[in-house]
Design an enzyme around this catalytic site. Structure first.
Site, mmCIF file in Angstrom:
data_model
loop_
_atom_site.group_PDB
_atom_site.id
_atom_site.type_symbol
_atom_site.label_atom_id
_atom_site.label_comp_id
_atom_site.label_asym_id
_atom_site.label_seq_id
_atom_site.Cartn_x
_atom_site.Cartn_y
_atom_site.Cartn_z
ATOM 1 N N ASP A 89 -0.540 -0.762 -2.228
ATOM 2 C CA ASP A 89 0.575 0.177 -2.317
ATOM 3 C C ASP A 89 1.727 -0.450 -3.106
ATOM 4 O OD1 ASP A 89 -0.755 2.115 -0.963
ATOM 5 O OD2 ASP A 89 0.344 1.910 0.917
ATOM 6 N N ASP A 110 4.699 -1.537 -3.009
ATOM 7 C CA ASP A 110 5.874 -2.051 -2.303
ATOM 8 C C ASP A 110 5.637 -3.514 -1.945
ATOM 9 O OD1 ASP A 110 4.113 -1.984 -0.171
ATOM 10 O OD2 ASP A 110 5.073 -0.316 0.838
ATOM 11 N N ARG A 148 6.244 5.999 1.437
ATOM 12 C CA ARG A 148 7.033 4.902 2.006
ATOM 13 C C ARG A 148 8.082 4.389 1.016
ATOM 14 N NH1 ARG A 148 4.068 2.315 6.490
ATOM 15 N NH2 ARG A 148 2.189 3.525 6.884
ATOM 16 N N TYR A 205 3.873 8.965 -3.150
ATOM 17 C CA TYR A 205 3.883 7.855 -2.185
ATOM 18 C C TYR A 205 5.029 7.997 -1.172
ATOM 19 C CZ TYR A 205 4.068 3.033 -0.481
ATOM 20 O OH TYR A 205 4.097 1.917 0.312
ATOM 21 N N GLU A 260 -5.580 -0.694 -1.173
ATOM 22 C CA GLU A 260 -5.036 -1.089 0.127
ATOM 23 C C GLU A 260 -5.816 -0.483 1.278
ATOM 24 O OE1 GLU A 260 -0.801 -0.846 2.542
ATOM 25 O OE2 GLU A 260 -0.855 -1.406 0.439
ATOM 26 N N LYS A 261 -6.363 0.708 1.043
ATOM 27 C CA LYS A 261 -7.086 1.398 2.109
ATOM 28 C C LYS A 261 -8.203 2.237 1.504
ATOM 29 C CE LYS A 261 -3.135 3.221 3.414
ATOM 30 N NZ LYS A 261 -2.181 2.976 2.306
#
Length: 677
Positions: free
Chosen positions: A103, A105, A333, A331, A7-8
């Protein structure tokens, strides 16, 4: 060649660190020693197209255009991310196998899946793509995740729910914002009246609370206390019991059962003075209070706000730093407060790491009983990610900033509490008859502190915190020592006492209480049927977005701070007054979240969610044509934030007509097949 797409960049580098070396750094990717490649997104590389991308006439805001509903949805490259998207296109074409490492989610799933779709991934390459779920950036945890990859197609429902959320937010936010901004302009307001399906109900909570306080009229009420002794001997053991009015007193009470007539209270106080008191009920129970579960993001934000006065966004930023930069927590979030049982294998290494952080944590580790398995370990309650806990990384946390130490300390403490016995106490309920009236007292005695031995004056448990903000509850259930009593025993009421109190208005929201309201939104839902549905699935926004929503309302000039309190501005109040109740109350968005959850669980189709939404939107836009915002400031022009500010992951409703020069295209893919409404 296997292509891992994170994701990043920070996550991509962490994945590459445990894969074959030597590594060769490319422009936007890392080539591994075995020829495989790790690359990454930079948040969302794609965004919903602007209205004018569908029709140039939509560039000008006009009521007759509304509602704007795309027939075939289009995505466009973010101008700031075009270079990285180009890198991924080439790598995807070259790859034999794709690994989705977004991520764990809803948004993380969509973020990489939409890149697959945009780049035309299909057939066997799409069918056989893998899903890598990483909650912990430490090497050992990443290795375990690599060994436990899933089929990415298993997560299509999760991506579909995120896609439905993104498109629904675009439809609702764009159309409602344009409608009410245009109506505001008629009243002389020069700014943008932004409306969103989450931000506006949050603003509504604050505005209505402010109105309750402003319109509150304090009223006196009266309580009667019986001062009791074992006998008429004034030196005998004494305690106090509170009068419980009978049904005959209802004409003299308010809706909450408080006595409003002083004459009645005084009469009862006089009638019980120097009278015998009979013990009619004596109930003694031994109770246990288990340690609170490990944190999800909202629970962490609430506790940090209570204890340290931190804003929600600040807590998220600090926790993200502990996760990405220091690899000290999992993680951040997460919306889950449970742990998979496989995590029990990491308990010894995590506890050793905690011992190295600071003296207090070392003391807790030394006193903990790691053979205990609390209710936190429950595979059935863990989804793609688990609770936020410390990792196995050892580090001297004195090197961290003071704020980082505070957040890490909260997370570590909450984890270690799982290895202590429950707080045990005895609770005795006594009811007495005095001169025909019923009186009650409740006394609590501590038996074993258990996990609460690690509470200090800055770490109040929830019960004490509630009592601090509610003196009436504190007086009614105060701790007191009771003498030995028996059922049927006769005591002596030395005197009755009338206590005059005044009703208090609700308190203004703070960061902690507003977050608590957003996570427990069923308390503010009026429809009993919806309230019941939302008991376990409620929430305004998600763990990842709540802090940003609150900050956005400040940036847009709808909320203001007064000390620790959060209040609505004149602009915010005017907008809420102009909107229909359904747009400013949480019922609708709570229903959305429940429906999106059903999509992710294959219990509801994409169309089953979107079609009713379109019907609702048409009705709301019709109502907006007749709205007349009043009380708007005409000399202010709120600063309108850029779409990408604050959270690159979010696709929010477009309210800007700036040209970005980015490419727009329709997405056709079997994985994201919900292309038309």
């Amino acid at each position: 060649m296997i292509l891992y797409i994170a994701e990043k960049p920070s996550l991509g580098r962490a994945i590459a660190a445990v894969l074959p070396k030597p590594h060769k750094n490319g422009d936007g990717f890392i080539e591994l020693g075995n020829g495989d490649v790790v690359s990454w997104c930079i948040g969302h590389l794609l965004e919903q197209a602007e209205p004018e991308d569908y029709n140039s006439a939509f560039k000008k805001w006009q009521l007759q255009h509304l509602p704007i509903v795309p027939q075939v949805w289009q995505l466009k490259e973010r101008a700031s991310s075009a270079k990285q998207l180009s890198v991924l296109k080439k790598l995807i074409q070259q790859a034999d196998e794709l690994v989705h490492a977004g991520d764990p989610d809803r948004e993380g799933q969509l973020l990489v899946d939409e890149v697959f779709a945009y780049c035309g991934v299909k057939g066997d390459k799409l069918k056989h793509s893998k899903r890598l779920l990483i909650n912990d950036l430490n090497p050992a945890a990443i290795v375990r995740a690599l060994q436990n990859q899933k089929a990415n197609r298993d997560f299509v429902p999760l991506a579909t729910s995120a896609l439905a959320r993104s498109r629904a937010d675009w439809l609702y936010g764009l159309n409602m914002t344009r409608a009410y901004t245009l109506q505001g302009q008629k009243a002389g307001f020069q700014g943008v009246l932004s409306v969103g399906r989450v931000q506006t109900p949050v603003l509504g909570l604050v505005a209505r609370r402010d109105a309750q306080i402003e319109n509150f009229v304090s009223k006196p009420f009266y309580q009667v206390l019986a001062h009791l002794q074992l006998s008429e001997n004034e030196n005998s053991a004494a305690f106090v019991a509170k009068w419980l009015p009978s049904a005959a007193c209802e004409p003299y009470q308010d809706e909450e059962g408080r006595v409003l007539h002083p004459g009645l209270a005084n009469k009862v106080a006089r009638s019980i003075t120097a009278q015998p008191a009979l013990v009619t009920k004596l109930e003694q129970k031994n109770k246990k209070q288990y340690a609170p579960l490990p944190y999800n993001l909202s629970a962490l934000q609430i506790d940090a706000a209570k204890q340290y006065g931190m804003a929600a966004q600040q807590v998220l930023d600090l926790t993200q730093q502990l996760y990405e930069h220091y690899q000290l927590v999992t993680y951040p979030r997460s919306d889950c407060r449970y742990l998979p049982k496989e995590q029990l294998a990491a308990v010894p290494s995590i506890s050793r790491a905690l011992s190295s952080h600071n003296h207090q944590l070392a003391q807790m580790v030394a006193a903990a009983d790691f053979s205990l398995v609390s209710q936190a370990w429950d595979d059935k309650k863990v989804g793609a990610h688990h609770a936020i806990i410390p990792t196995e990384k050892a580090m001297d946390t004195s090197r961290l900033s003071a704020d980082l130490q505070k957040i890490y300390g909260l997370i570590a403490r909450q984890y270690l509490w799982q290895f202590f016995p429950p707080y045990c106490y005895g609770e005795t309920t006594v009811e007495l008859k005095i001169a025909g009236g019923l009186f009650r007292t409740i006394a609590k005695t501590e038996q074993h502190l258990g996990w609460k031995q690690w509470l200090n004056k800055n770490n109040l448990d929830d019960t004490k915190a509630r009592q601090q903000h509610n003196p009436e509850r504190q007086n009614a259930e105060q701790d007191q020592l009771l003498p030995p009593l028996q059922l049927g025993q006769q005591l002596f009421c030395a005197r009755g006492e009338t206590i005059k109190k005044n009703t208090q208005p609700p308190e203004h929201f703070t960061d902690a209480t507003l977050l608590a309201a957003m996570t427990g939104i069923s308390r503010f839902v009026e429809d009993p049927a919806i309230k019941q549905i939302l008991r376990d699935t409620d929430g305004l926004g998600t763990e990842a977005t709540r802090a940003g929503i609150i900050e956005l309302l400040f940036k847009r000039g709808f909320l203001q701070r007064r000390g620790k309190h959060i209040l609505a501005t004149a602009t915010g109040k005017s907008l809420i007054s102009a909107l229909p109740a359904s747009a400013s109350k949480p019922d609708m968005t709570a229903q959305w979240e429940a429906a999106l959850l059903k999509i992710s669980q294959k219990e509801l189709s994409y169309q089953g969610f979107m079609q009713p939404l379109l019907n609702t939107l048409n009705n709301l836009i019709s109502q907006a044509h007749h709205a007349k915002p009043e009380g708007l400031p005409t000399d202010l022009k709120p600063k309108w934030p850029k779409r990408a500010a604050g959270n690159r992951r979010k696709n929010t409703a477009s309210t800007s007509s700036k040209k970005t020069g980015s490419k727009t295209r329709r997405v056709k893919s079997t994985q994201l097949s919900t292309k038309a409404l």
